[in-house]
Design a protein around this motif. Structure first.
Motif, PDB file in Angstrom:
ATOM      1  N   THR A  14      15.708  -4.947   5.861  1.00  0.00           N
ATOM      2  CA  THR A  14      14.562  -4.096   5.555  1.00  0.00           C
ATOM      3  C   THR A  14      14.927  -2.671   5.142  1.00  0.00           C
ATOM      4  O   THR A  14      14.183  -2.033   4.401  1.00  0.00           O
ATOM      5  CB  THR A  14      13.612  -4.024   6.765  1.00  0.00           C
ATOM      6  OG1 THR A  14      14.363  -3.597   7.920  1.00  0.00           O
ATOM      7  CG2 THR A  14      13.000  -5.382   7.041  1.00  0.00           C
ATOM      8  N   ASN A  25       4.528  -2.018  -2.026  1.00  0.00           N
ATOM      9  CA  ASN A  25       5.560  -2.546  -1.138  1.00  0.00           C
ATOM     10  C   ASN A  25       5.150  -2.421   0.322  1.00  0.00           C
ATOM     11  O   ASN A  25       5.422  -3.307   1.146  1.00  0.00           O
ATOM     12  CB  ASN A  25       6.877  -1.803  -1.387  1.00  0.00           C
ATOM     13  CG  ASN A  25       7.962  -2.148  -0.395  1.00  0.00           C
ATOM     14  OD1 ASN A  25       8.016  -1.588   0.694  1.00  0.00           O
ATOM     15  ND2 ASN A  25       8.843  -3.057  -0.774  1.00  0.00           N
ATOM     16  N   ALA A  32       4.381   1.547  -6.862  1.00  0.00           N
ATOM     17  CA  ALA A  32       5.176   0.399  -6.410  1.00  0.00           C
ATOM     18  C   ALA A  32       5.550   0.535  -4.939  1.00  0.00           C
ATOM     19  O   ALA A  32       5.566  -0.458  -4.202  1.00  0.00           O
ATOM     20  CB  ALA A  32       6.436   0.270  -7.263  1.00  0.00           C
ATOM     21  N   SER A  33       5.825   1.745  -4.483  1.00  0.00           N
ATOM     22  CA  SER A  33       6.183   1.986  -3.087  1.00  0.00           C
ATOM     23  C   SER A  33       5.002   1.700  -2.164  1.00  0.00           C
ATOM     24  O   SER A  33       5.169   1.117  -1.090  1.00  0.00           O
ATOM     25  CB  SER A  33       6.653   3.431  -2.906  1.00  0.00           C
ATOM     26  OG  SER A  33       7.826   3.676  -3.637  1.00  0.00           O
ATOM     27  N   LYS A  36       3.109  -5.429   1.830  1.00  0.00           N
ATOM     28  CA  LYS A  36       3.697  -6.778   1.895  1.00  0.00           C
ATOM     29  C   LYS A  36       2.890  -7.754   1.025  1.00  0.00           C
ATOM     30  O   LYS A  36       2.131  -8.596   1.532  1.00  0.00           O
ATOM     31  CB  LYS A  36       3.775  -7.286   3.340  1.00  0.00           C
ATOM     32  CG  LYS A  36       4.559  -6.389   4.285  1.00  0.00           C
ATOM     33  CD  LYS A  36       4.611  -6.971   5.694  1.00  0.00           C
ATOM     34  CE  LYS A  36       5.317  -6.046   6.662  1.00  0.00           C
ATOM     35  NZ  LYS A  36       5.323  -6.568   8.052  1.00  0.00           N
ATOM     36  N   SER A  89       6.677   4.377  -9.833  1.00  0.00           N
ATOM     37  CA  SER A  89       7.503   4.145  -8.658  1.00  0.00           C
ATOM     38  C   SER A  89       6.738   4.448  -7.379  1.00  0.00           C
ATOM     39  O   SER A  89       6.922   3.778  -6.356  1.00  0.00           O
ATOM     40  CB  SER A  89       8.777   4.996  -8.720  1.00  0.00           C
ATOM     41  OG  SER A  89       8.460   6.379  -8.714  1.00  0.00           O
ATOM     42  N   LYS A 142      15.063  -2.253   1.414  1.00  0.00           N
ATOM     43  CA  LYS A 142      13.978  -2.811   0.613  1.00  0.00           C
ATOM     44  C   LYS A 142      12.630  -2.141   0.841  1.00  0.00           C
ATOM     45  O   LYS A 142      11.773  -2.163  -0.043  1.00  0.00           O
ATOM     46  CB  LYS A 142      13.824  -4.314   0.913  1.00  0.00           C
ATOM     47  CG  LYS A 142      15.000  -5.172   0.476  1.00  0.00           C
ATOM     48  CD  LYS A 142      14.722  -6.633   0.794  1.00  0.00           C
ATOM     49  CE  LYS A 142      15.858  -7.544   0.339  1.00  0.00           C
ATOM     50  NZ  LYS A 142      15.576  -8.964   0.647  1.00  0.00           N
ATOM     51  N   ARG A 143      12.432  -1.576   2.012  1.00  0.00           N
ATOM     52  CA  ARG A 143      11.104  -1.084   2.366  1.00  0.00           C
ATOM     53  C   ARG A 143      10.958   0.419   2.134  1.00  0.00           C
ATOM     54  O   ARG A 143      11.912   1.179   2.261  1.00  0.00           O
ATOM     55  CB  ARG A 143      10.778  -1.456   3.816  1.00  0.00           C
ATOM     56  CG  ARG A 143      10.625  -2.968   3.964  1.00  0.00           C
ATOM     57  CD  ARG A 143      10.142  -3.403   5.310  1.00  0.00           C
ATOM     58  NE  ARG A 143       9.846  -4.840   5.304  1.00  0.00           N
ATOM     59  CZ  ARG A 143       9.496  -5.537   6.376  1.00  0.00           C
ATOM     60  NH1 ARG A 143       9.396  -4.927   7.560  1.00  0.00           N
ATOM     61  NH2 ARG A 143       9.253  -6.827   6.276  1.00  0.00           N
ATOM     62  N   ALA A 144       9.747   0.806   1.810  1.00  0.00           N
ATOM     63  CA  ALA A 144       9.489   2.168   1.338  1.00  0.00           C
ATOM     64  C   ALA A 144       9.800   3.248   2.370  1.00  0.00           C
ATOM     65  O   ALA A 144      10.312   4.317   2.017  1.00  0.00           O
ATOM     66  CB  ALA A 144       8.032   2.268   0.901  1.00  0.00           C
TER      67      ALA A 144
END
Length: 293
Positions: free
Chosen positions: A73, A10, A6-7, A13, A3, A76-78
């Motif tokens: 956003t 992210n 993945a962050s 982009k 995770s 969805k965004r970290a």
């Protein structure tokens, strides 16, 4: 652990990074000389990728106040999700940028390293911190940062910039406004709430749709310009024409239907369009040989 990784991914982009890297790869293959130097070839592609990752991560850091307000956003965004601290995002972006420039200096030359550094500076400082918050034509000027990969790739291979590299730069530069404004039409209320002066917020939907059409009419013949210097061959000429006609049809549908569905369809297609356009140019170049300039 997955995770966390993945962050950070992210934060870069990935879709933008993919398009940026592909356009740089296309320029390198079109030039031809670096293809026979696999290690140098791979390292320059890595540097181009890291340049985009760095610029995007730093953009996310400085735009975190906007991302926390916008519905699109904040979920969805970290950074708005508190998956990564602002300090970690800043360090991550800076480290990636230093790595990119260092690789270009070692494996390529100062010109390509300068273009990489300029790309990060222009996207982060000129676009993110200044233009985005002050003018509805932010993306027109700021889009130059997303168009530099062909210049970087060609410069890395040769130490100079060719006519074809500049044409590829212009294709991406002109593609950016209709791509971005199509999305802006869909999420204009988000931008209004965040006090970001995007074109639909400042000038309205009708003006935005017309400008999308004007830029699209300029874009399509421009995409065929590489064939004038024998880049891409018949493969690119035919596929580029078909893709361009579909793009124009999508802009016409948006102009007539005036709804969010049409705008979002154009936004989605514009990504596929650029991806396929450069893929066919890449394939055509490999098939038909190197261009004249």
């Amino acid at each position: 652990m997955k995770s966390v990784i993945a962050s950070y991914v992210n934060l870069t982009k990935p879709t933008i990074v993919l398009l940026f890297s592909l356009t740089g790869l296309t320029a390198i293959v079109a030039e031809g000389s670096m293809v026979h130097q696999p290690i140098r070839f791979a390292m320059v592609i890595l540097a181009i990728t890291l340049t985009a990752c760095s610029a995007n991560a730093l953009n996310m850091f400085f735009d975190r106040d906007i991302d926390e307000v916008m519905k699109r956003t904040r979920k969805k965004r970290a950074l708005p999700l508190k998956q990564i601290s602002p300090r970690s995002a800043l360090i991550f972006g800076l480290v990636l940028g230093v790595m990119a420039i260092g690789i270009l200096l070692y494996y390529a030359n100062p010109l390509s390293a300068f273009i990489g550094a300029f790309t990060i500076f222009f996207y982060v400082v000129i676009y993110t911190l200044y233009l985005k918050r002050r003018t509805p034509y932010n993306i027109v000027i700021g889009g130059a940062a997303g168009a530099t990969a062909p210049l970087m790739g060609w410069a890395a291979a040769t130490g100079h910039i060719s006519l074809l590299a500049w044409i590829l730069f212009l294709i991406i530069f002109v593609w950016t406004p209709p791509h971005f404004w199509a999305l802006a039409l869909v999420i204009k209320e988000d931008y209004r709430e965040a006090k970001v002066p995007m074109l639909p917020v400042v000038s309205g939907d009708r003006r935005t749709r017309l400008e999308i059409l004007w830029y699209s009419l300029l874009l399509i013949p421009l995409t065929l310009a590489p064939t004038l210097i024998r880049a891409g061959g018949t493969t690119y000429l035919v596929s580029g024409t078909i893709l361009g006609l579909i793009f124009l049809r999508q802009t016409y549908v948006l102009l007539k239907k005036k709804d969010n569905k049409s705008a979002y369809m154009l936004f989605g297609y514009s990504i596929v369009y650029l991806l396929l356009l450069f893929t066919f140019l890449l394939v055509g170049t490999v098939t038909h040989g190197t261009p004249l300039a």
